[in-house]
Design an enzyme around this catalytic site. Structure first.
Site, mmCIF file in Angstrom:
data_model
loop_
_atom_site.group_PDB
_atom_site.id
_atom_site.type_symbol
_atom_site.label_atom_id
_atom_site.label_comp_id
_atom_site.label_asym_id
_atom_site.label_seq_id
_atom_site.Cartn_x
_atom_site.Cartn_y
_atom_site.Cartn_z
ATOM 1 N N LYS A 207 60.237 26.174 -7.743
ATOM 2 C CA LYS A 207 59.507 26.328 -6.479
ATOM 3 C C LYS A 207 60.532 27.025 -5.478
ATOM 4 C CE LYS A 207 55.680 23.073 -6.038
ATOM 5 N NZ LYS A 207 55.215 21.942 -5.169
ATOM 6 N N LYS B 76 50.970 26.072 -16.452
ATOM 7 C CA LYS B 76 50.138 25.041 -15.989
ATOM 8 C C LYS B 76 49.223 25.892 -15.037
ATOM 9 C CE LYS B 76 51.220 22.623 -12.394
ATOM 10 N NZ LYS B 76 51.726 21.685 -11.303
ATOM 11 N N LYS C 73 47.209 24.719 -8.532
ATOM 12 C CA LYS C 73 46.616 25.309 -7.255
ATOM 13 C C LYS C 73 47.468 26.155 -6.302
ATOM 14 C CE LYS C 73 47.090 20.534 -5.400
ATOM 15 N NZ LYS C 73 48.600 20.406 -5.415
#
Ligand code: TYM
Length: 327
Positions: free
Chosen positions: A111, A192, A195
């Site tokens: 991230k 993956k 969202k």
């Protein structure tokens, strides 16, 4: 009775991956365990959020938990930020976590790479997650495979604290589903389904309409072999579709393989789409009944009361053991 606990960040719209990896497990085990499910909204602000959207998503998450089958009479349902003890305990845990172990968190590394200015919150987030878990002495944490490392960190921190200050926390274990621990993006089946992805083309949102769901599944990336069988390395797209089907039908992968063995890819996709549509339309009907009603607030008020009571006791025990204040 043993306790399970989980949470889904309101940082984006919940996806089919959120349902299969996490919420379905809560529904499956809610009769067997004392069940806690919450909205980790403080986690969401580790990355910039639009405040109005965030507030809406918190409520949406709760309505979706219920619409997916989380039973409010069997679960304690609450919002993280309505319980100040999560962050309080997190601070004490931060002071008992090493830079080295926090730096090893792969999700932080991934991230942080995507942020121009990664925040300190993004770095310490797994410690807040440890606090969420051990504050309530959870035995098991139903999560997808991507959260396993974080639950293991929670274990390590709890063990260290117990060793230093005496027995205080239960040692939690991740509870990973046998099928569906990592649902993949339909467009990039080696990644993956997330969202927070840049494009929603390969991601099925729980609130997508029927046409959109069908379009996304029919457009799923596959391979050129033309045979339906499970091989996650060489056939990630087909394997992902088999996984989605098996999870929603509650059958084993090899049963799905057997069922689809003479299918071509087009027919396979159509049948997977049928199952997803049936499941999500049912969820959406329930969601629409719940989202504007007053039931959600009553459930959340109760969750706030119950969890604040449990958390206060635990944090006062911790503060006392650590030597803080006059506890
Ligand atoms: P989050 O919000 O990213 O994801 C919520 C849950 O859904 C699972 N999941 C998936 N499972 C399978 N396939 C997928 N494609 C997929 N996408 C998401 C995740 O593994 C997760 O279980 N840090 C957590 C939230 C959290 C939490 C907690 C969880 C905060 N405190 C305490 C459990 C206990 C997170 O970001 O999950």
């Amino acid at each position: 009775m043993k306790r399970i606990l989980t949470g889904l960040q309101p940082s984006g719209e919940l996806t089919l991956g959120s349902l299969i990896g996490s919420i379905s497990q809560m529904v499956k085990y809610q009769d067997e365990y004392d069940s806690f499910i919450f909205v980790p909204d403080m986690h969401a602000i580790t990355i910039k959020q639009d405040p109005k959207l965030l507030k809406e998503r918190i409520r949406k998450n709760v309505a979706l938990y219920l619409a997916c089958g989380v039973d409010p009479s069997k679960n304690t349902i609450y919002i993280q930020s309505e319980n100040l003890y999560h962050a309080n305990l997190s601070w004490v845990l931060e002071c008992n976590t090493y830079m080295g172990e926090a730096s090893r968190m792969t999700q932080y590394k991934d991230k942080a790479k995507k942020q121009v200015n990664a925040t300190v919150g993004l770095f310490t987030y797994p410690i807040l997650m440890a606090s969420d878990i051990i504050l309530y002495d959870a035995d098991y944490v139903p999560v997808g495979i991507d959260q396993k490392q974080h639950v293991e960190l929670a274990r390590d921190i709890a063990e260290r604290f117990n060793k230093t200050y005496g027995d205080t926390f239960k040692i939690p274990s991740p509870m990973i589903p046998e099928v569906g621990a990592k649902i993949m993006d339909l467009q990039e089946p080696t990644k993956k389904m997330s969202k927070s992805a840049d494009s929603y083309k390969g991601i099925i949102l729980l609130l997508d309409d029927e046409k959109t769901i069908r379009k996304k599944i029919m457009g799923a990336v596959t391979d050129s072999e033309g045979k339906v069988y499970y091989d996650a390395c060489n056939k990630p797209g087909i394997s992902n579709l088999l996984t989605i089907y098996s999870s929603l039908k509650n059958i084993k992968i090899n049963e799905a393989e057997e069922y689809f063995k003479d299918y071509n890819y087009g027919n396979l996709k159509k049948e997977v789409a049928d199952v997803v549509v049936e499941k999500l339309l049912d969820i959406q009907t329930k969601y629409n009944e719940l989202i504007n009603g007053s039931e959600l607030d009553k459930i959340l008020d109760r969750g706030r009361e119950v969890t604040n009571r449990i958390a206060k006791e635990k944090v006062e025990e911790v503060f006392s053991k650590v030597g803080l204040g006059r506890y």
